[in-house]
Write a protein that holds these residues in place. Sequence first.
Motif, PDB file in Angstrom:
ATOM      1  N   SER A  43       0.809  -1.227   0.000  1.00  0.00           N
ATOM      2  CA  SER A  43       0.000   0.000   0.000  1.00  0.00           C
ATOM      3  C   SER A  43       0.838   1.270   0.000  1.00  0.00           C
ATOM      4  N   THR A  44       2.135   1.140   0.261  1.00  0.00           N
ATOM      5  CA  THR A  44       2.984   2.337   0.239  1.00  0.00           C
ATOM      6  C   THR A  44       3.386   2.643  -1.197  1.00  0.00           C
ATOM      7  N   VAL A  45       2.775   3.670  -1.766  1.00  0.00           N
ATOM      8  CA  VAL A  45       3.078   4.050  -3.148  1.00  0.00           C
ATOM      9  C   VAL A  45       4.348   4.886  -3.193  1.00  0.00           C
ATOM     10  N   TYR A  46       4.493   5.794  -2.246  1.00  0.00           N
ATOM     11  CA  TYR A  46       5.665   6.665  -2.206  1.00  0.00           C
ATOM     12  C   TYR A  46       5.940   7.051  -0.760  1.00  0.00           C
ATOM     13  N   GLY A  47       7.188   6.905  -0.333  1.00  0.00           N
ATOM     14  CA  GLY A  47       7.525   7.152   1.059  1.00  0.00           C
ATOM     15  C   GLY A  47       8.210   8.484   1.277  1.00  0.00           C
ATOM     16  N   VAL A  48       9.341   8.459   1.955  1.00  0.00           N
ATOM     17  CA  VAL A  48      10.088   9.674   2.289  1.00  0.00           C
ATOM     18  C   VAL A  48      10.617  10.350   1.020  1.00  0.00           C
ATOM     19  N   GLY A  49      10.594  11.673   0.969  1.00  0.00           N
ATOM     20  CA  GLY A  49      11.273  12.363  -0.113  1.00  0.00           C
ATOM     21  C   GLY A  49      10.443  13.364  -0.883  1.00  0.00           C
ATOM     22  N   ASP A  50       9.190  13.550  -0.535  1.00  0.00           N
ATOM     23  CA  ASP A  50       8.397  14.575  -1.214  1.00  0.00           C
ATOM     24  C   ASP A  50       7.626  15.357  -0.164  1.00  0.00           C
TER      25      ASP A  50
END
Lengths: 355, 355
Positions: free
Chosen positions: A35-42
Motif C-alpha cells: 500500500s505504500t506508493v511513495y515514502g520519504v522524499g516529497d
Amino acid sequence: MEFEDKNNEPTQLGELGEFGLIKHLTQNIKLQQPSTVYGVGDDAAIIQPTADHQTLVSTDMLVEGVHFDLLYTPLKHLGYKAVVVNLSDIYAMNGFPKQITVSLAVSNRMSVEALEEFYEGVLLACDFYAVDLVGGDTTSSNSGLVISVTAIGEVANGKAVKRSGAKENDLICVSGDLGGAYMGLQLLEREKRIFEENSQIQPDLGGKDYILERQIKPEARHDIITKLEELGILPTAMMDISDGLSSEILHICESSEVGCALYEEKLPIDPMTVTTAEDFNLDPTVCAMNGGEDYELIFTVPIEDHEKIRGMEGISIIGHITETNTGRMLITKGGTAQPIMAQGWNPILNKNDEE
Amino acid sequence: MEFEDKNNEPTQLGELGEFGLIKHLTQNIKLQQPSTVYGVGDDAAIIQPTADHQTLVSTDMLVEGVHFDLLYTPLKHLGYKAVVVNLSDIYAMNGFPKQITVSLAVSNRMSVEALEEFYEGVLLACDFYAVDLVGGDTTSSNSGLVISVTAIGEVANGKAVKRSGAKENDLICVSGDLGGAYMGLQLLEREKRIFEENSQIQPDLGGKDYILERQIKPEARHDIITKLEELGILPTAMMDISDGLSSEILHICESSEVGCALYEEKLPIDPMTVTTAEDFNLDPTVCAMNGGEDYELIFTVPIEDHEKIRGMEGISIIGHITETNTGRMLITKGGTAQPIMAQGWNPILNKNDEE
C-alpha cells in the motif's frame, strides 16, 4: 547493562545539514507494504488504501525527561519503543498498522551517531511489525529530545473495535501480564539515584531482564489481533494498556456506559513483578492496576465466546461487565468490593487524573 | 499590534488533568468531512477512504525558540499557522487535506487559557480549509512548546504531483508573491530587539500589515489546486515554498534530473516587500529567492499549457526547465546567469544547507 555516555568523537549534526541528515538517516529504509506508493522524499507520502478497509490514524508524543531518561534508555531501544507504542494503538482498534511517520526535535549536542542508533531502533520495529517509515520531520530543539510518531493502519470495514461497545455480562480479558514495565522503571530509577550519588557504582540489575525489557523494549500485541481473527472473535471493546489497567477499564466503562467487576485474584502478574514489588514495599496488585506502559490489550467479548477465549493462550479473563449502577469495582482476594480509581501512570500534566 | 504578556489569573494545566484537558480543548470540534468516521476519543481515528483515491500523509514539527517566538506570535495565530503549513504540503501534492492530528508538548507554566487560544486558531484553520481534527496527544514539556501536526489528505488515483516529473521546456510557475513572510519576520525581530532593550517602547509596525500577515498568518493555496483542476492543468512537478524558492527549485531539479533558468525580472515581489527590504539594506531578489515561509506553490507545466496558465490569475511564469547540463541558473536583470544556491531559511540544524 551499564549506564554510559558513549559519545566518542561524535559527528556534529550541522556537518550534514538538514537534508543531508534526513537522506543519511532514511537511506536504509526498505518499503515492504504494497500500500505504500511513495515514502520519504516529497511533500507528502502516498498510500493506496485497500478496498473495503478503513484507515486508522494514531499519534503520540514522547518528551525527554518526561517519558524517557536518556541515562538508562539506549537510543536504539527508544526508537523501537517510540514506534511500538504507536503501533499498539492501531492494534487496539483491531487493525494492522502499515505506515508510520517519525518527527524529531533534537538538541545540537546530539551526534549523528546517536541519531543513527535511534533510527536503527525505529527501522528494527518497522521490520518486525512490517510497517513502512514514510515520512517525518527533523528539526533542532533548544532543550531535550522530542519524538512524535504517527501510525497509519487499516481495518476491514465494520471491524474497528472502539472503547464504547462493551455490554453487560461481557467478559473482560487482558493479554500477557501487568505491572512489569512499572517495576522495571522503579528498578532503573533506583539504580539511577545510586549512580548519581556515586558514579563509580554500576547498577545492580542482574536477573531482572524480564521486567527491564518490559520497560525498555515493550512489544505491541499484534499476535493477539491475528489470533482473535483466526478464532472468529470480534471484541465488543478494546484498548491498549498504556496508562494502567484502572485507567483503561474506566475509559471503557465510561465510553460504554457500563459498570465492571474485576477480580484481584485473576490479575495476571509475573512472579518477578511480585517479588520486585515486595522488595520495594509495593503492593503487586496496585502495580498491576496502576502501573502503565505494559502495552498489553484489554478487551471485552460476549459471554458466548467464553469457550473460545478460554482456550486462547496468554489471555486472562479478569472479570465481567456489569450494569452501570453497580459501579466499577475491584473484588479483592478478601472478597470486598473496592471502587476502581484511575491513577494513570503516564507522566503527564496532572497528578490527580481521575476521569 | 502590541507585545504583551496576557496571563492574568491563568488556570493551571494540572487543575484539569490530562483527560480533562483534552476533553476541554476538543469539545468544540465539529466534524465536517464525510470521510471522518470517528475522530478524537479512542486509540485511533477511523477514516473511510474515498474510492479511486490515494491517501496523502504529511507531518511537521514546530519548536518554540526555533520556529516561532511567543513574544510576537499570538497563540491563536500559531495554532492557525501550525495547521496551514501542514495542509500546504498536501495541496503541494495536488491533493486535498481532510483530517489532521495535533500533538503538543507544553510547559506547565502555560495556562489553560493559552492552550484554548492555540486551539481556537487550530479550529479556525480546520473550519476554513474544511479539515477535521481527529486526534493528537498532549503532554508536558520541561522547556518550551513543541507542536507536531500530521495532515491526511486525498488525491484522485494517478493525479498526485511529485517533485520528480519536471521535463525540459516545462514552464516554471509560482503563485502569489515571494519574500514577504521573510521581511515580516525581519520587522518582528527588529522590534523585538528594541523591545528587549527598552520594554517601554512599543513596536512600530504600522502600515506593514501585509508582510506581517504573510509571516504570522500565512494561508495555504488550496485555491490554486482547485483552479488548476478546473483549467485541466496537471503540473508535472510541484512543491510548496516553505524553505525558499532557491531551495525548492533545486529540489525539483534534483528529483527530476533537469536544469532550470529563472528570470530575476519575473520574480513576483510585493512593493511592500521591496521597500521594507531596502529599509533593511537587503536585496529584494535575495529575499524572494531565499526567504522562506511564503507557502506559495511552485510548479512546472508543459509548454503546451502556456495559454491556459497565462490566463490564470495570481500565477507568475518565472522561467523554464532546461536540460541538466546547463545547470540551475538565475538570469539576472543585467542578463548574466548565476548558479542558484540553496540557503534554506528554515531554522534548522545547519547553516550550510547546500543540497
